[in-house]
Design a protein around this motif. Structure first.
Motif: not given
Ligand code: MLT
Ligand code: ZN
Length: 453
Positions: A70, A364, A373, A405
């Motif tokens: 990502l 989230f 995130h 990430h």
């Molecule tokens: C997640 O925790 O779902 C992953 O790190 C993917 C994201 O951050 O989009």
């Protein structure tokens, strides 16, 4: 090119732009670059020969696994040979005595999990991209995911590595010895090195007991402070706790609209926490008891059957996909000490709209690690300003600009917010020692400098 074709076979050197295309753009659609060609070796020997040939020709290499990263760390900057490890998918026999297995770098996390579970064991790392994310990529980024709380991140599962150095030399340390103090720990150095120090081809991995009695609770709470109160109660009262995840009302709306999911509760709530417990005996009663005694709980629903658990996890795990379906997001992945977490969350939306008034912020993450995130949609041409504002805010909260990430290409300009000049210099010296010509993943992780950043 001819030499590469002789090593891997002509059909595994992709030159045609249409064949290269899926490898040249990352999963988010945000990072893209042209590769000279895509080379798909089948084993460590072929990887070594390809890397050796590139070293002789002075050709830079970008390494790719499942292309689920990502931060743009596995797509070309421009003109590199793209080394795809997707064919290195061997899974060795399960070593029951040691509870370990050796896996090829290109095998997916899901296949590894299935392999371990078929033998009555399990793998300690799990994450939503399991069907495509590869073992080598998980090592290169030191992936985290939803079970860090219980088993730690990828580096905690790694007991050995086989890798190809920038000049084509193979270093192999796959004994998996529990105790081995014979100098520098090269496998651990490669965890989180993002393909800049060597190409990981095989990994020796620790396995964990298979815990089939699982209970998932989706809990509605009044906000981030209440989520932390719930987390504290869960950590205190649930020894079987294996995951604690957070999301918010706007993320839930996006997910529901995208996936057509029903509302989890009769009323809307500001924030939601997913808790999972895993044990040998059914932990449901313990979960219910903890929930009924915790003032932070506004509403809760619990499932212990596989379908019910998957239904509750979907509210959390569909976030990435739902956000991507709404546009190309600016994805920031940060962590702060838990004491700073509520303040960070409270200040993030305004920090974003101050520099990108039309932007929407969807949050989230993994609440136990203070890992949020930060996904920003509709940033338009303000992506850089959004990253700068958010990452500066994170640094002011004593946080990390990349929690799980990695740095990739996306976070390079902000590395100094999380690492001191002395640390970056030490990293540069390690890079210079192992890859003096700067041929492995140039432009990834380290700011431009010498060797080629
Ligand atoms: C997640 O925790 O779902 C992953 O790190 C993917 C994201 O951050 O989009
Ligand atoms: Zn995550």
């Amino acid at each position: 090119m001819k030499e590469l074709q002789e090593i891997v076979g002509a059909s595994h050197v992709l030159v045609d732009p249409d064949l290269r295309a899926p490898y040249e753009t990352d999963w988010t659609g945000r990072f893209t670059g042209r590769a000279a060609c895509v080379v798909r070796p089948a084993n460590t020997g072929e990887v070594a020969a390809v890397v050796g040939a590139c070293a002789k020709a002075g050709t830079p290499i970008v390494v790719q696994g499942g292309n689920t990263g990502l931060v743009g760390g596995a797509v070309p900057g421009g003109g590199e040979v793209l080394l795809s490890l997707a064919r290195l998918r061997d899974l060795g026999p399960i070593d029951r005595l040691e509870s370990q297995v050796t896996a090829g770098a290109g095998g997916t996390l899901e296949k590894l999990q299935e392999h371990a579970r078929a033998a009555g064991l399990d793998f300690g790392v799990d994450l939503a991209a399991r069907s495509a994310a590869t073992v080598g990529g998980l090592v290169a980024t030191n992936a985290g995911g939803i079970r860090v709380l219980r088993y730690g991140s990828m580096r905690n599962q790694v007991t050995g590595i086989e890798a190809v150095l920038a000049d084509g030399t193979v270093v192999s340390r796959l004994t998996g010895l529990a105790k081995d103090n014979t100098g520098y720990d090269l496998p651990q150095l490669l965890c989180g090195s993002e393909g800049t120090l060597a190409v990981v081809t095989k990994v020796r991995l620790r396995l964990v007991p298979l815990l089939t009695a699982r209970t998932v609770a989706l809990v509605a709470v009044a906000g981030t402070e209440a989520a932390l109160d719930l987390l504290a109660a869960a950590r205190d009262r649930l020894p079987a706790l294996s995951a604690a995840e957070i999301f918010y009302a706007d993320g839930l709306s996006l997910v529901r609209a995208h996936a057509g999911l029903a509302a989890p509760f009769p009323d809307d709530h500001p924030a939601y926490v997913v808790l999972e417990c895993a044990a040998r005996v059914d932990p449901t009663d313990d979960v219910l008891e903890m929930l009924s005694g915790c003032d932070a709980v506004a509403d809760a629903t619990v499932a212990s059957d596989a379908a019910g658990r998957a239904r509750l996890w979907a509210y959390r795990e569909t976030h990435t996909e739902a956000i991507n379906a709404a546009g190309v997001p600016v994805k920031l992945d940060v962590s702060v000490p838990l004491a700073e977490f509520p303040s960070l969350v409270a200040r993030l939306p305004a920090t974003v709209t101050d520099v990108a008034p039309a932007a929407r912020t969807v949050l989230f993450g993994h609440v136990n690690e203070g890992n949020m995130h930060v996904n920003v949609l509709d940033a338009g041409d303000r992506a850089e300003a959004v990253s700068d504002a958010v990452l500066t805010l994170v640094a002011a909260h004593r946080g990390s600009i990349s929690s799980e990430h990695g740095v990739g290409r996306a976070k390079v300009p902000w590395l100094a917010l999380s690492r001191s000049a002395a640390e970056i210099d030490a990293m540069r010296r390690i890079k210079a020692g192992l890859d003096p010509a700067g041929l492995l993943n140039p432009g990834v992780l380290l700011p431009p400098g010498s060797p080629r950043g």
